[in-house]
Scaffold this motif. Sequence first.
Motif, PDB file in Angstrom:
ATOM      1  N   GLU A   1      82.460 -44.017  12.764  1.00 18.57           N
ATOM      2  CA  GLU A   1      81.692 -43.478  13.766  1.00 18.57           C
ATOM      3  C   GLU A   1      80.869 -44.003  14.710  1.00 18.57           C
ATOM      4  O   GLU A   1      80.128 -43.515  15.373  1.00 18.57           O
ATOM      5  CB  GLU A   1      81.125 -42.027  13.465  1.00 18.57           C
ATOM      6  N   ARG A   2      80.411 -45.397  14.083  1.00 17.11           N
ATOM      7  CA  ARG A   2      79.399 -46.164  14.922  1.00 17.11           C
ATOM      8  C   ARG A   2      80.084 -46.979  16.092  1.00 17.11           C
ATOM      9  O   ARG A   2      79.346 -48.108  16.314  1.00 17.11           O
ATOM     10  CB  ARG A   2      78.989 -47.046  13.782  1.00 17.11           C
ATOM     11  N   GLY A   3      80.846 -46.703  16.738  1.00 15.90           N
ATOM     12  CA  GLY A   3      81.143 -47.123  17.877  1.00 15.90           C
ATOM     13  C   GLY A   3      81.359 -46.433  19.296  1.00 15.90           C
ATOM     14  O   GLY A   3      81.409 -44.961  18.886  1.00 15.90           O
ATOM     15  N   THR A   4      81.639 -46.684  20.475  1.00 17.70           N
ATOM     16  CA  THR A   4      81.688 -45.681  21.527  1.00 17.70           C
ATOM     17  C   THR A   4      83.245 -45.041  21.623  1.00 17.70           C
ATOM     18  O   THR A   4      83.823 -46.039  21.086  1.00 17.70           O
ATOM     19  CB  THR A   4      81.449 -46.266  23.004  1.00 17.70           C
ATOM     20  N   ARG A   5      83.453 -43.999  22.096  1.00 21.50           N
ATOM     21  CA  ARG A   5      84.690 -43.322  22.016  1.00 21.50           C
ATOM     22  C   ARG A   5      85.826 -44.502  22.506  1.00 21.50           C
ATOM     23  O   ARG A   5      86.900 -44.619  21.844  1.00 21.50           O
ATOM     24  CB  ARG A   5      84.751 -42.025  22.729  1.00 21.50           C
TER      25      ARG A   5
ATOM     26  N   GLY B   1      91.043 -43.638  17.187  1.00 20.45           N
ATOM     27  CA  GLY B   1      89.621 -43.936  17.429  1.00 20.45           C
ATOM     28  C   GLY B   1      88.648 -43.593  16.183  1.00 20.45           C
ATOM     29  O   GLY B   1      88.894 -43.703  15.212  1.00 20.45           O
ATOM     30  N   LYS B   2      87.544 -42.894  16.565  1.00 20.43           N
ATOM     31  CA  LYS B   2      86.882 -42.104  15.638  1.00 20.43           C
ATOM     32  C   LYS B   2      87.078 -40.662  15.254  1.00 20.43           C
ATOM     33  O   LYS B   2      86.205 -40.059  14.717  1.00 20.43           O
ATOM     34  CB  LYS B   2      85.566 -42.433  15.884  1.00 20.43           C
ATOM     35  N   GLU B   3      88.379 -40.321  15.826  1.00 19.82           N
ATOM     36  CA  GLU B   3      88.461 -38.826  16.007  1.00 19.82           C
ATOM     37  C   GLU B   3      88.815 -38.149  14.307  1.00 19.82           C
ATOM     38  O   GLU B   3      88.632 -36.923  14.304  1.00 19.82           O
ATOM     39  CB  GLU B   3      89.495 -38.407  16.719  1.00 19.82           C
ATOM     40  N   ARG B   4      89.459 -38.998  13.524  1.00 23.81           N
ATOM     41  CA  ARG B   4      89.773 -38.445  12.166  1.00 23.81           C
ATOM     42  C   ARG B   4      89.240 -39.084  11.133  1.00 23.81           C
ATOM     43  O   ARG B   4      89.920 -39.895  10.355  1.00 23.81           O
ATOM     44  CB  ARG B   4      91.347 -38.609  12.416  1.00 23.81           C
ATOM     45  N   PRO B   5      88.010 -38.957  10.777  1.00 21.17           N
ATOM     46  CA  PRO B   5      87.537 -39.779   9.724  1.00 21.17           C
ATOM     47  C   PRO B   5      87.945 -39.155   8.417  1.00 21.17           C
ATOM     48  O   PRO B   5      88.364 -37.956   8.332  1.00 21.17           O
ATOM     49  CB  PRO B   5      85.796 -39.472   9.783  1.00 21.17           C
TER      50      PRO B   5
ATOM     51  N   HIS C   1      77.492 -40.087   6.366  1.00 21.07           N
ATOM     52  CA  HIS C   1      77.090 -40.934   7.488  1.00 21.07           C
ATOM     53  C   HIS C   1      76.431 -42.168   6.970  1.00 21.07           C
ATOM     54  O   HIS C   1      75.287 -42.562   7.289  1.00 21.07           O
ATOM     55  CB  HIS C   1      76.276 -40.139   8.535  1.00 21.07           C
TER      56      HIS C   1
ATOM     57  N   TRP D   1      81.506 -45.145   5.995  1.00 16.82           N
ATOM     58  CA  TRP D   1      82.247 -45.926   7.188  1.00 16.82           C
ATOM     59  C   TRP D   1      83.174 -46.875   6.850  1.00 16.82           C
ATOM     60  O   TRP D   1      84.240 -47.217   7.423  1.00 16.82           O
ATOM     61  CB  TRP D   1      81.140 -46.616   8.191  1.00 16.82           C
TER      62      TRP D   1
END
Lengths: 454, 171
Positions: free
Chosen positions: B108-112, B146-150, B155, B160
């Motif tokens: 989750e540590r990047g832009t979309r 992307g970061k949509e499905r961790p 956190h 990560w």
Amino acid sequence: MNGYTDKATTAEGASRLGRCVFLLALAILVLAFGAPARAQLSIDITRGSLEPTAIAIMDFYGVTPEAEQFGQDIAEVVAADLERSGLFRPIDSRAFIQSPEEVRMNLRFADWKQVNAQALVVGEVEIQGDGRVKAEFRLWDVFAEEHMLGMVFATASDLWRRAAHKIADAIYERLTGESGYFDTRIVYVAETGPANERVKRLAIMDQDGANLHYLTDGEHLVLTPRFSTTAQEITYLLYLYGEPRVYLLNIDTGQQEVLGNFPGMTFAPRFSPDGNKVLLTFAEDGNSEIYEMDLRTRQIERLTYDAAIDTAPSYSPDGTRIVFESDRGGSQQIYVMEADGGNAHRISFDKGRYGTPVWSPRGDLIAFTKSHKGRFYIGVMDPEGEEERLLTQGFLVEGPSWAPNGRVLVFFRQNIGPGERQTELVTIDLTGYNERVPVTPTEASDPAWSPLIP
Amino acid sequence: MHVKWIGLFAALLFVAACTTATDETATTGGEGGVSTGDTGTTEIAATDFAGPVPGSPEDFMVNVGNSIYFDLDKSVLRSDARNTLDRQAEWLSRYPNKAISVEGHCDERGTREYNLALAERRAASVKSYLVALGVDGSRIRTISYGKERPYALGHNEAAWAQNRRGVTVVN
């Protein structure tokens, strides 16, 4: 001298999707009294934290109870808009000495000076024979004892909020010298459910949170909606049946179409300033490149040729340049190129990674997301990459979008504290002051501000 | 969605392990099954006595491994990832009728948008590795989330690291 403008009439087909758009039949009558010659009350908004201007906004007078109710509601919306800008401090009406009736008969500036009002808004509402609401107001400079502005707006009664926003825009414009941004909407992604099974729906609301509508049902993942600068259209990324593609949605008709016939994922769409083109990214075999699609001819042109990631493009308001992000230099940074793809050069050089660049509608600034040492920032820099200024920071702040006057930004923030909303929208003034969280019924992300509604 | 399956399957294994031991532990195993949701434990036990059906998605997940992990902001395959992909390629050669989807994911540590591009690059690097090992590219579909499905919901770096991943799903 008096201008009478009859703006966009019609309205019938209140669309099933966004019935707020349209049907405004607004008659605007500017009641200018003689030319206001000498310097009056004006707000210098170039300074950072300034003392908000005290403004008295009276309930608009109404002869009938119904008109009176509209008058109260309109005054409330106007006051809330102006207050939210951070530039105005509406005075509590309980401090008012004069009543709306008295003001109609005899406006006594001394009574308004006594409550320290610098500006005074007085209005009147009339329900017309055809049921339309006519709202008239005057703006007074209390200390100069001068009339500054007078206007009349007439609208279908269910669009009274838009009339109120237009009044707030007119007052804001008159007092700050900048165009307003209250008669606008924000499209965003409404989020529900746990992070690993997040349900995301497209949502659209008035800038103040009213008139919320959902544009998709949440069955398919949707991301990064962007407003057309000229039409009631939105472009966004939709995972329809697991295929991520850029779509175009007409808000009025509800018609949705995929853009282009790409053999793989397309994402990161953004309209051109004239609304005729959409920039998007096409990813294939690990390489993301920026393309431009002409919505009229459907022609597609590739703009970048680089093995690195090239994405998140945004046009300059004159359409001659494009700012985008790329990791061609080894890390995520911001680049500017000509609209035809030529002369790409890096403009972000400070420490950290830079992304989501978006050109201000005024052309003078580029807003971005920056990450450095585990923190995220929203900032602005000029198109040459100079004068970088960070406006806010957090665990994650991301994705700025400009209000149409280039004064205010909306972005989203991720919170990780216990009990906190995980994602929420935030607006902030260009000066870095006046952070506000628009009220949304669900968690929210990926906001995009509309242009002023025609 | 696969997360749910992994959870269910973990419960399955747990129940199976218990039931093959003794009657008392089978009871304990039943409780384990309940924690996954409404799924009846008897049903779970019944379907699982034989273990995963060879060539099934469950077989792939349990006996091969469906996830590989990436370093921060990287799409280069680490040696542990290549070991897993070697096993995936071997399994795919054994079951030539099976097609797969390779999902790329980021933390989750990047832009979309950047994460969508990075996750696509990760999925593509998995695909090209499998193709180099002889898997027909037409059997492999890639998709970026992307970061949509961790996978991990924390956190912190531990979460990560688990989310910077490529997941191979047997269709």
